[in-house]
Design a protein around this motif. Structure first.
Motif, PDB file in Angstrom:
ATOM      1  N   GLY A   1       0.791  -1.219   0.000  1.00  0.00           N
ATOM      2  CA  GLY A   1       0.000   0.000   0.000  1.00  0.00           C
ATOM      3  C   GLY A   1       0.821   1.265   0.000  1.00  0.00           C
ATOM      4  N   PHE A   2       2.125   1.177   0.304  1.00  0.00           N
ATOM      5  CA  PHE A   2       3.018   2.330   0.258  1.00  0.00           C
ATOM      6  C   PHE A   2       3.664   2.514  -1.118  1.00  0.00           C
ATOM      7  N   GLY A   3       3.328   1.658  -2.076  1.00  0.00           N
ATOM      8  CA  GLY A   3       3.901   1.760  -3.404  1.00  0.00           C
ATOM      9  C   GLY A   3       4.743   0.539  -3.750  1.00  0.00           C
ATOM     10  N   LEU A   4       4.882   0.284  -5.043  1.00  0.00           N
ATOM     11  CA  LEU A   4       5.617  -0.872  -5.543  1.00  0.00           C
ATOM     12  C   LEU A   4       6.524  -0.444  -6.696  1.00  0.00           C
ATOM     13  N   PRO A   5       7.626  -1.176  -6.925  1.00  0.00           N
ATOM     14  CA  PRO A   5       8.030  -2.414  -6.276  1.00  0.00           C
ATOM     15  C   PRO A   5       8.734  -2.185  -4.938  1.00  0.00           C
ATOM     16  N   ILE A   6       8.850  -3.256  -4.164  1.00  0.00           N
ATOM     17  CA  ILE A   6       9.607  -3.256  -2.913  1.00  0.00           C
ATOM     18  C   ILE A   6      10.643  -4.373  -3.001  1.00  0.00           C
ATOM     19  N   VAL A   7      11.901  -4.042  -2.732  1.00  0.00           N
ATOM     20  CA  VAL A   7      12.979  -5.029  -2.743  1.00  0.00           C
ATOM     21  C   VAL A   7      13.216  -5.517  -1.313  1.00  0.00           C
ATOM     22  N   PHE A   8      13.295  -6.828  -1.143  1.00  0.00           N
ATOM     23  CA  PHE A   8      13.627  -7.416   0.156  1.00  0.00           C
ATOM     24  C   PHE A   8      14.993  -8.085   0.043  1.00  0.00           C
ATOM     25  N   HIS A   9      15.919  -7.580   0.835  1.00  0.00           N
ATOM     26  CA  HIS A   9      17.280  -8.107   0.856  1.00  0.00           C
ATOM     27  C   HIS A   9      17.549  -8.657   2.251  1.00  0.00           C
ATOM     28  N   PHE A  10      17.809  -9.937   2.338  1.00  0.00           N
ATOM     29  CA  PHE A  10      17.992 -10.596   3.630  1.00  0.00           C
ATOM     30  C   PHE A  10      19.477 -10.661   4.010  1.00  0.00           C
ATOM     31  N   GLN A  11      19.736 -10.455   5.289  1.00  0.00           N
ATOM     32  CA  GLN A  11      21.093 -10.551   5.815  1.00  0.00           C
ATOM     33  C   GLN A  11      21.535 -12.018   5.806  1.00  0.00           C
ATOM     34  N   GLN A  12      22.659 -12.287   5.152  1.00  0.00           N
ATOM     35  CA  GLN A  12      23.151 -13.667   5.045  1.00  0.00           C
ATOM     36  C   GLN A  12      24.239 -13.985   6.062  1.00  0.00           C
ATOM     37  N   LYS A  13      24.766 -12.954   6.749  1.00  0.00           N
ATOM     38  CA  LYS A  13      25.864 -13.155   7.684  1.00  0.00           C
ATOM     39  C   LYS A  13      25.342 -13.240   9.118  1.00  0.00           C
TER      40      LYS A  13
END
Length: 476
Positions: free
Chosen positions: A343-355
């Protein structure tokens, strides 16, 4: 007054001395240019684009209830005033489109930059919440920005009568609610009149309350949610909702007022501390506190749901359950797709912490990068769409006494007809994650850990309820 020709209507002009109060990001002919322009710093085509947007937001409500015929009439009215390609309203089928000359002349003169900001954007600093798209990674230089304080004169000419009145209102709305360049909905490029302007009270309100703003725009309906009907893709001011910080938040420094408004959105999405004036048990927090510079775990549901659907890497054949045990999806966030922050706008990138905090990589791995997008069905296939702008604007609103007040403005706008939110990974949409916008806010079997999401039916109401209950802002 002058005329373009003997038979043309008389022309009326006005000139405004303007200056920016927040950084300008973009606005030039080349997106993400590594250099700021040395000429044409404030571009007339960019200003005209902003003014056309606000003209539609002010006057589009008169056409939206009539469906396709109304949309065609609105487009015709717009090109007759602002210019463009199209046919006359009474043209017969088969008549070719022609170019319509704009009745509105816009000139920008006496541009005086306040200097370029070429430094790296500190993600820990408050402005970064708006400026982060200008980052280019640790090694490369970030996209340069113009510093606040850039001055220029805006000269506008249009036919007398309704045309000049509508153009004045479009300029007024742009000054109050918009900005120059990109990230205007997060308060970048905000402009205001020089305090010495003799007619400043005709352009700026005494305060950010609804009555003061309505007086400036005459009989144009503003901030009346009860009038909102026939949801459409067109952003409107008619049924918009406006929250403002109140008298205690007004200040002479426009940049500080901007950062105050920006902090409302940042804390709602990522805040780790209960508001001092709110009830922590009732409202909850958006994110668990982290350790040092490392952020804690989000209490929004998207990350947990992504872990249920995503792949750990491109090489992984198994989709779903991509997470280390320490970050297993919490039971309150089910496997039913729901993406409230869409609802805040798209696209949204999700980057997960791997460390891991202790060193080394998580095993099993967290998901590789994921994108939330929206798409629409065309025949038997789904077509991915590039962007959906946010209906929310947070910025510093200039007042007639030279001060600024932080505001949050949610434009009246429906979700795209037939649109769905979907998770994509490695450029492929996962059909299991597809959900219509109308059901994207919360899954029926969810119990959101961020309590503010439990007590509303849509993101706008959740955000404004949170603003009110934390006593950060009040409705205008």
């Amino acid at each position: 007054m002058r005329r373009r020709s003997a038979s043309a209507p008389r022309l009326e002009s006005f000139t405004l001395a303007l200056k920016t109060v927040t950084p300008i990001l973009g606005g030039g002919p080349v997106a993400r240019s590594p250099e700021l322009p040395s000429v044409d710093i404030i571009r007339v085509p960019t200003v005209r684009g902003h003014l056309r947007f606000w003209w539609r937001a002010l006057y589009g409500h008169a056409y939206v209830a009539r469906g396709a015929a109304g949309a065609e009439e609105l487009a015709r009215r717009e090109r007759e005033l602002w210019g463009g390609m199209g046919r006359a309203g009474n043209a017969a089928d088969g008549v070719a489109a022609r170019a319509w000359r704009s009745q509105v002349e816009v000139r920008v003169t006496d541009v005086q930059p306040a200097g370029a900001d070429t430094g790296k954007i500190d993600l820990g600093a408050p402005p970064a919440y708006a400026l982060w798209p200008a980052r280019n990674g640790k090694e490369a230089a970030d996209v340069p920005r113009w510093k606040p304080g850039l001055r220029f004169n805006l000269e506008v000419t249009a036919p007398e009568g309704d045309a000049i009145a509508q153009v004045r209102n479009a300029v007024r709305a742009w000054i109050l609610f918009g900005g120059y360049g990109s990230r205007g909905r997060r308060g970048c490029g905000s402009v205001c009149l020089e305090p010495s302007a003799p007619d400043i009270a005709q352009w700026l309100p005494a305060s950010a309350d609804r009555a003061s703003l309505r007086r400036l725009f005459g009989d144009v309906p503003l901030f009346a949610p009860e009038l909102a009907e026939h949801p459409c893709d067109l952003p409107l001011l008619r049924g918009a909702r406006l929250f403002h910080g109140g008298a205690s938040t007004r200040q002479r420094d426009g940049e500080k007022a901007w950062l105050a408004a920006l902090s409302w959105l940042r804390d709602f999405r990522q805040g780790t501390q209960p508001a001092s004036s709110g009830d922590a048990d009732l409202l909850g927090v958006a994110r668990r506190p982290g350790e040092g510079k490392r952020a804690g775990r989000s209490n929004w549901p998207e990350a947990d749901k992504i872990r249920r659907f995503a792949r750990a890497s491109r090489q992984s054949r198994r989709a779903g359950n991509a997470y280390p045990e320490v970050h297993a999806p919490r039971s309150q966030h089910s496997a039913t797709p729901a993406w409230p922050r869409a609802g805040f706008g798209l696209p949204i990138v999700f980057h997960f912490q791997q460390k891991r905090r202790e060193g080394g990589d998580y095993q099993p791995k967290e998901p590789d990068d994921v994108l939330l997008q929206w798409e629409r069905q065309v025949g038997t296939r789904w077509e991915q769409m590039d962007r959906l702008a946010s209906p929310l604007i947070v910025k510093a609103l200039p007042l007639a006494d030279g001060r600024f007040e932080p505001i949050a403005l949610w434009l009246e706008r429906g979700t795209p007809s037939g649109g769905h939110v979907v998770m994509t990974q490695f450029k492929e949409a996962d059909p299991r994650t597809r959900v219509p916008f109308a059901r994207a806010f919360r899954a029926q079997d969810d119990q959101p850990l961020f309590k503010s999401l439990q007590r509303a039916d849509n993101l706008r109401d959740a955000f404004f309820m949170w603003l009110k209950e934390t006593r950060k802002a009040q409705e205008a």
